[in-house]
Design a protein around this motif. Structure first.
Motif, PDB file in Angstrom:
ATOM      1  N   ILE A  18       7.407   0.796   3.660  1.00  0.00           N
ATOM      2  CA  ILE A  18       8.248   1.196   2.521  1.00  0.00           C
ATOM      3  C   ILE A  18       8.275   2.713   2.386  1.00  0.00           C
ATOM      4  O   ILE A  18       9.338   3.312   2.194  1.00  0.00           O
ATOM      5  CB  ILE A  18       7.739   0.530   1.222  1.00  0.00           C
ATOM      6  CG1 ILE A  18       7.942  -0.983   1.286  1.00  0.00           C
ATOM      7  CG2 ILE A  18       8.438   1.111  -0.006  1.00  0.00           C
ATOM      8  CD1 ILE A  18       7.201  -1.756   0.213  1.00  0.00           C
ATOM      9  N   GLY A  19       7.115   3.357   2.488  1.00  0.00           N
ATOM     10  CA  GLY A  19       7.048   4.816   2.391  1.00  0.00           C
ATOM     11  C   GLY A  19       7.846   5.497   3.492  1.00  0.00           C
ATOM     12  O   GLY A  19       8.501   6.514   3.265  1.00  0.00           O
ATOM     13  N   SER A  20       7.820   4.929   4.686  1.00  0.00           N
ATOM     14  CA  SER A  20       8.588   5.497   5.801  1.00  0.00           C
ATOM     15  C   SER A  20      10.085   5.362   5.577  1.00  0.00           C
ATOM     16  O   SER A  20      10.858   6.267   5.908  1.00  0.00           O
ATOM     17  CB  SER A  20       8.205   4.807   7.109  1.00  0.00           C
ATOM     18  OG  SER A  20       6.863   5.055   7.418  1.00  0.00           O
ATOM     19  N   LEU A  21      10.493   4.227   5.027  1.00  0.00           N
ATOM     20  CA  LEU A  21      11.917   4.007   4.785  1.00  0.00           C
ATOM     21  C   LEU A  21      12.496   4.971   3.755  1.00  0.00           C
ATOM     22  O   LEU A  21      13.640   5.405   3.882  1.00  0.00           O
ATOM     23  CB  LEU A  21      12.166   2.568   4.327  1.00  0.00           C
ATOM     24  CG  LEU A  21      12.023   1.492   5.395  1.00  0.00           C
ATOM     25  CD1 LEU A  21      12.159   0.103   4.770  1.00  0.00           C
ATOM     26  CD2 LEU A  21      13.076   1.677   6.486  1.00  0.00           C
ATOM     27  N   ILE A  22      11.718   5.312   2.740  1.00  0.00           N
ATOM     28  CA  ILE A  22      12.251   6.190   1.699  1.00  0.00           C
ATOM     29  C   ILE A  22      11.755   7.628   1.846  1.00  0.00           C
ATOM     30  O   ILE A  22      11.976   8.454   0.969  1.00  0.00           O
ATOM     31  CB  ILE A  22      11.961   5.642   0.296  1.00  0.00           C
ATOM     32  CG1 ILE A  22      10.467   5.546   0.042  1.00  0.00           C
ATOM     33  CG2 ILE A  22      12.621   4.294   0.078  1.00  0.00           C
ATOM     34  CD1 ILE A  22      10.130   5.152  -1.383  1.00  0.00           C
ATOM     35  N   HIS A  23      11.098   7.917   2.951  1.00  0.00           N
ATOM     36  CA  HIS A  23      10.664   9.279   3.288  1.00  0.00           C
ATOM     37  C   HIS A  23       9.795   9.919   2.211  1.00  0.00           C
ATOM     38  O   HIS A  23      10.008  11.067   1.825  1.00  0.00           O
ATOM     39  CB  HIS A  23      11.872  10.178   3.595  1.00  0.00           C
ATOM     40  CG  HIS A  23      12.746   9.612   4.662  1.00  0.00           C
ATOM     41  ND1 HIS A  23      12.349   9.519   5.979  1.00  0.00           N
ATOM     42  CD2 HIS A  23      13.993   9.072   4.601  1.00  0.00           C
ATOM     43  CE1 HIS A  23      13.314   8.967   6.689  1.00  0.00           C
ATOM     44  NE2 HIS A  23      14.328   8.684   5.878  1.00  0.00           N
ATOM     45  N   GLU A  24       8.836   9.173   1.725  1.00  0.00           N
ATOM     46  CA  GLU A  24       7.875   9.691   0.758  1.00  0.00           C
ATOM     47  C   GLU A  24       6.520   9.812   1.436  1.00  0.00           C
ATOM     48  O   GLU A  24       6.252   9.116   2.413  1.00  0.00           O
ATOM     49  CB  GLU A  24       7.759   8.748  -0.451  1.00  0.00           C
ATOM     50  CG  GLU A  24       8.818   8.978  -1.481  1.00  0.00           C
ATOM     51  CD  GLU A  24       8.807  10.378  -2.070  1.00  0.00           C
ATOM     52  OE1 GLU A  24       7.733  10.909  -2.361  1.00  0.00           O
ATOM     53  OE2 GLU A  24       9.905  10.944  -2.236  1.00  0.00           O
ATOM     54  N   PRO A  25       5.682  10.693   0.916  1.00  0.00           N
ATOM     55  CA  PRO A  25       4.354  10.818   1.514  1.00  0.00           C
ATOM     56  C   PRO A  25       3.617   9.481   1.490  1.00  0.00           C
ATOM     57  O   PRO A  25       3.725   8.716   0.539  1.00  0.00           O
ATOM     58  CB  PRO A  25       3.623  11.819   0.627  1.00  0.00           C
ATOM     59  CG  PRO A  25       4.631  12.394  -0.274  1.00  0.00           C
ATOM     60  CD  PRO A  25       5.847  11.543  -0.240  1.00  0.00           C
ATOM     61  N   VAL A  26       2.937   9.237   2.544  1.00  0.00           N
ATOM     62  CA  VAL A  26       2.190   7.996   2.643  1.00  0.00           C
ATOM     63  C   VAL A  26       0.991   8.074   1.704  1.00  0.00           C
ATOM     64  O   VAL A  26       0.229   9.029   1.729  1.00  0.00           O
ATOM     65  CB  VAL A  26       1.746   7.756   4.101  1.00  0.00           C
ATOM     66  CG1 VAL A  26       0.913   6.503   4.214  1.00  0.00           C
ATOM     67  CG2 VAL A  26       2.952   7.681   5.006  1.00  0.00           C
ATOM     68  N   LEU A  27       0.859   7.079   0.888  1.00  0.00           N
ATOM     69  CA  LEU A  27      -0.231   7.038  -0.075  1.00  0.00           C
ATOM     70  C   LEU A  27      -1.440   6.276   0.461  1.00  0.00           C
ATOM     71  O   LEU A  27      -2.200   5.713  -0.302  1.00  0.00           O
ATOM     72  CB  LEU A  27       0.246   6.344  -1.352  1.00  0.00           C
ATOM     73  CG  LEU A  27       1.165   7.152  -2.228  1.00  0.00           C
ATOM     74  CD1 LEU A  27       1.807   6.269  -3.274  1.00  0.00           C
ATOM     75  CD2 LEU A  27       0.386   8.255  -2.897  1.00  0.00           C
ATOM     76  N   ILE A  28      -1.597   6.259   1.766  1.00  0.00           N
ATOM     77  CA  ILE A  28      -2.652   5.443   2.352  1.00  0.00           C
ATOM     78  C   ILE A  28      -4.045   5.825   1.866  1.00  0.00           C
ATOM     79  O   ILE A  28      -4.824   4.938   1.543  1.00  0.00           O
ATOM     80  CB  ILE A  28      -2.561   5.472   3.892  1.00  0.00           C
ATOM     81  CG1 ILE A  28      -1.353   4.648   4.330  1.00  0.00           C
ATOM     82  CG2 ILE A  28      -3.815   4.923   4.544  1.00  0.00           C
ATOM     83  CD1 ILE A  28      -1.384   3.200   3.904  1.00  0.00           C
ATOM     84  N   PRO A  29      -4.446   7.101   1.773  1.00  0.00           N
ATOM     85  CA  PRO A  29      -5.827   7.364   1.342  1.00  0.00           C
ATOM     86  C   PRO A  29      -6.188   6.744  -0.019  1.00  0.00           C
ATOM     87  O   PRO A  29      -7.127   5.957  -0.093  1.00  0.00           O
ATOM     88  CB  PRO A  29      -5.927   8.893   1.332  1.00  0.00           C
ATOM     89  CG  PRO A  29      -4.913   9.330   2.324  1.00  0.00           C
ATOM     90  CD  PRO A  29      -3.781   8.341   2.208  1.00  0.00           C
ATOM     91  N   PRO A  30      -5.429   7.014  -1.088  1.00  0.00           N
ATOM     92  CA  PRO A  30      -5.831   6.393  -2.354  1.00  0.00           C
ATOM     93  C   PRO A  30      -5.614   4.883  -2.390  1.00  0.00           C
ATOM     94  O   PRO A  30      -6.420   4.151  -2.968  1.00  0.00           O
ATOM     95  CB  PRO A  30      -4.972   7.100  -3.403  1.00  0.00           C
ATOM     96  CG  PRO A  30      -3.846   7.712  -2.667  1.00  0.00           C
ATOM     97  CD  PRO A  30      -4.328   7.960  -1.277  1.00  0.00           C
ATOM     98  N   LEU A  31      -4.561   4.402  -1.744  1.00  0.00           N
ATOM     99  CA  LEU A  31      -4.289   2.968  -1.797  1.00  0.00           C
ATOM    100  C   LEU A  31      -5.239   2.175  -0.904  1.00  0.00           C
ATOM    101  O   LEU A  31      -5.587   1.039  -1.227  1.00  0.00           O
ATOM    102  CB  LEU A  31      -2.836   2.686  -1.435  1.00  0.00           C
ATOM    103  CG  LEU A  31      -1.829   3.240  -2.451  1.00  0.00           C
ATOM    104  CD1 LEU A  31      -0.406   2.998  -1.987  1.00  0.00           C
ATOM    105  CD2 LEU A  31      -2.049   2.651  -3.829  1.00  0.00           C
ATOM    106  N   ALA A  32      -5.664   2.755   0.199  1.00  0.00           N
ATOM    107  CA  ALA A  32      -6.663   2.071   1.039  1.00  0.00           C
ATOM    108  C   ALA A  32      -7.975   1.941   0.283  1.00  0.00           C
ATOM    109  O   ALA A  32      -8.642   0.904   0.350  1.00  0.00           O
ATOM    110  CB  ALA A  32      -6.862   2.829   2.346  1.00  0.00           C
TER     111      ALA A  32
END
Length: 190
Positions: free
Chosen positions: A60-74
């Protein structure tokens, strides 16, 4: 039996536990009082669900070109799927914690700009705000750091953040209900 006879009578032997061997003492101190790890099937199930949810968020983040929130969401996923009974894992803390820290992140970004110093300040302020609001969720502090360091557009970032946090919570609910005997999640909603 008189008092004098009781005093002179031999005492009953005192039972003591055998002293553990030195190596066993060291190992028991290292292990502490932590509970045993869950079964391998539980670990694989929780890790699989967490990974699937995080991969969906990356897509989803890649599709809308937003920073990946992986660190906090992981880190949020690790708490929700690993220790679902903790107050940190409850929906109120996850969703509201991320939203409060996003507001702090955007506020610090507007006031101080994008720098490592400002990001550290935003994380500290975010932790304080969450504590006062009784929505402690430590991974959310990383959300404020991501905002300060990457300067995302709030119009697309905030909905992505809310949707991501909600997806993690819903994944936790589905994971808990999918397995018989799994830990109950959520313990409370609000």
């Amino acid at each position: 039996m008189s008092t004098d006879e009781a005093i002179e009578a031999p005492l009953a032997p005192v039972r003591t536990r055998p002293r553990p061997r030195p190596r066993a003492r060291v190992l028991s101190r290292l292990a502490g009082s932590a509970p045993a790890p869950p079964r391998p099937s539980t670990i694989l199930h929780n890790a699989g669900v967490a990974t699937a949810v995080l991969l969906a968020l990356v897509a989803i983040g890649s599709l809308i070109h937003e920073p990946v929130l992986i660190p906090p969401l992981a880190a949020s996923a690790a708490i929700i799927y690993g220790v679902p009974q903790l107050p940190l894992a409850q929906p109120r803390s996850v969703i509201a914690g991320h939203l409060l820290c996003a507001a702090v992140g955007f506020g610090v970004l507007a006031a101080l700009g994008s720098s490592s110093w400002a990001a550290a300040l935003a994380a500290g302020i975010g932790l304080a705000v969450m504590t006062v609001a009784r929505t402690a969720h430590s991974p959310a502090a990383a959300t404020s750091v991501v905002i300060v360091l990457h300067s995302p557009d709030p119009g697309t970032f905030v909905p992505l953040l809310v949707g991501s946090a909600a997806l993690l919570v819903l994944g936790g609910c589905a994971s808990a209900y999918a397995r018989r005997g799994a830990a109950r999640y959520p313990v409370y909603w609000w």
